[in-house]
Design an enzyme around this catalytic site. Structure first.
Site, PDB file in Angstrom:
ATOM      1  N   HIS A   1      30.811 -37.224  -7.491  1.00  0.00           N
ATOM      2  CA  HIS A   1      30.882 -37.584  -6.068  1.00  0.00           C
ATOM      3  C   HIS A   1      31.935 -38.677  -5.813  1.00  0.00           C
ATOM      4  O   HIS A   1      32.255 -39.462  -6.703  1.00  0.00           O
ATOM      5  CB  HIS A   1      29.513 -37.985  -5.499  1.00  0.00           C
ATOM      6  CG  HIS A   1      28.961 -39.312  -5.924  1.00  0.00           C
ATOM      7  ND1 HIS A   1      27.715 -39.472  -6.479  1.00  0.00           N
ATOM      8  CD2 HIS A   1      29.478 -40.570  -5.839  1.00  0.00           C
ATOM      9  CE1 HIS A   1      27.492 -40.748  -6.710  1.00  0.00           C
ATOM     10  NE2 HIS A   1      28.549 -41.437  -6.344  1.00  0.00           N
TER      11      HIS A   1
ATOM     12  N   ASP B   1      28.222 -37.380 -11.218  1.00  0.00           N
ATOM     13  CA  ASP B   1      28.146 -35.980 -10.765  1.00  0.00           C
ATOM     14  C   ASP B   1      29.415 -35.559 -10.022  1.00  0.00           C
ATOM     15  O   ASP B   1      29.456 -34.497  -9.400  1.00  0.00           O
ATOM     16  CB  ASP B   1      26.908 -35.765  -9.879  1.00  0.00           C
ATOM     17  CG  ASP B   1      26.907 -36.655  -8.640  1.00  0.00           C
ATOM     18  OD1 ASP B   1      27.899 -37.391  -8.412  1.00  0.00           O
ATOM     19  OD2 ASP B   1      25.919 -36.616  -7.884  1.00  0.00           O
TER      20      ASP B   1
HETATM   21  C1  GLP Z   1      28.289 -45.303  -5.847  1.00  0.00           C
HETATM   22  C2  GLP Z   1      29.366 -45.490  -4.785  1.00  0.00           C
HETATM   23  C3  GLP Z   1      30.647 -44.800  -5.188  1.00  0.00           C
HETATM   24  C4  GLP Z   1      31.024 -45.194  -6.595  1.00  0.00           C
HETATM   25  C5  GLP Z   1      29.926 -44.786  -7.552  1.00  0.00           C
HETATM   26  C6  GLP Z   1      30.239 -45.110  -8.998  1.00  0.00           C
HETATM   27  O1  GLP Z   1      27.718 -44.059  -5.796  1.00  0.00           O
HETATM   28  N1  GLP Z   1      28.943 -44.992  -3.508  1.00  0.00           N
HETATM   29  O2  GLP Z   1      31.669 -45.151  -4.280  1.00  0.00           O
HETATM   30  O3  GLP Z   1      32.233 -44.584  -6.960  1.00  0.00           O
HETATM   31  O4  GLP Z   1      28.763 -45.501  -7.173  1.00  0.00           O
HETATM   32  O5  GLP Z   1      29.835 -46.425  -9.285  1.00  0.00           O
HETATM   33  P1  GLP Z   1      30.229 -47.204 -10.589  1.00  0.00           P
HETATM   34  O6  GLP Z   1      31.607 -47.679 -10.371  1.00  0.00           O
HETATM   35  O7  GLP Z   1      29.234 -48.343 -10.617  1.00  0.00           O
HETATM   36  O8  GLP Z   1      30.082 -46.288 -11.727  1.00  0.00           O
END
Ligand code: GLP
Length: 260
Positions: free
Chosen positions: A138, A136
């Protein structure tokens, strides 16, 4: 903003690890901002290899992680503190006393978040912050709608984020509903930002963040406002970008100039 598109996740990890090794070798007491999630895992593996090969030492490095699930003890299987120990800290020569992860099990959120900010300020700020991105848009746990000036605080996770992370907790109901996260304002004060994304599942978030308007509805878009932000993508994550040719030209020219 520098957008680097590489062949695959392995190349993204290598780029990020080399970048971090250069940072630490150039300034042994660097302050690194670290991230969790699946994306930085390859980078951490390569950092461990670099350490084992004697190419870098983390003895004088200080780290601050972006976030932690609210309510989880540091020893919880899915806590980000445990993730960091298992994925990186236990395998390198870092002084654990210099590693910081917000305390998710705190009984005093106000005090925890204020002291986290204070600790970052106390060491002179973060030199290099590693970031992932949520589907999303973030960054850390700053969900859509987060103030672009926000500081470290308690934040409610969106259902989408909880769904994305359900794989670690078994079911979505097992995923904590809130997290303590560095704010966007906190992240933006870092002297350099390195955002990594891999896979087509991130393509839409990447295109919205880096070729769309800056907006709190897509928190990663704030990187457009940072003077030293590098976005490193594999081909899948870059798929939705319209300026790929230009980004490739920029990289080729940077290499040419470096040779001179
Ligand atoms: C979580 C963490 C983020 C990270 C996101 C994406 O929400 N708080 O810091 O960027 O996951 O994770 P992934 O790398 O597993 O897609």
């Amino acid at each position: 903003m520098r957008v680097v598109v590489l062949e695959n996740a392995e190349a993204v990890a290598q780029f990020a690890a080399d970048f971090i090794v250069r940072q630490v070798n150039g300034k042994p007491n660097s302050v690194l901002g670290l991230a969790t999630g699946s994306t930085p895992l390859g980078t951490y593996r390569k950092l461990i290899e670099a350490y084992q090969a004697g190419r870098v030492s983390f003895k004088s490095v200080t780290t601050f992680n972006l976030d932690e699930y609210y309510g989880l003890e540091p020893t919880h299987e899915q806590s980000y503190r445990r993730f960091m120990c298992e994925s990186l800290f236990n395998h390198i020569d870092i002084d654990l006393a210099k590693t910081h992860v917000p305390l998710g099990s705190t009984l005093d959120v106000e005090r925890e978040t204020a002291s986290y900010e204070q600790a970052i300020r106390g060491v002179g700020g973060i030199d290099l912050q590693l970031l992932g991105i949520g589907t999303d848009g973030h960054i850390a746990f700053n969900e859509p709608g987060s103030s672009l000036a926000s500081r470290t605080r308690l934040k409610t996770l969106t259902r989408r984020t909880r769904q994305d992370n359900a794989r670690f907790f078994g079911t979505i109901d097992g995923v904590p509903k809130m997290a303590i996260t560095m704010g966007i304002g906190t992240i933006m004060e870092s002297r350099e930002l390195l955002l990594l994304a891999c896979g087509e599942g991130k393509a839409e978030a990447i295109a919205r963040s880096f070729e769309g308007p800056i907006s709190s509805i897509c928190p990663a878009s704030v990187l457009q406002w940072h003077r030293q932000a590098i976005v490193v993508l594999d081909k899948g994550a870059a798929r939705g970008l319209s300026q790929l040719e230009y980004y490739a030209d920029c990289e080729a020219n940077l290499k040419e100039v470096a040779k001179v």
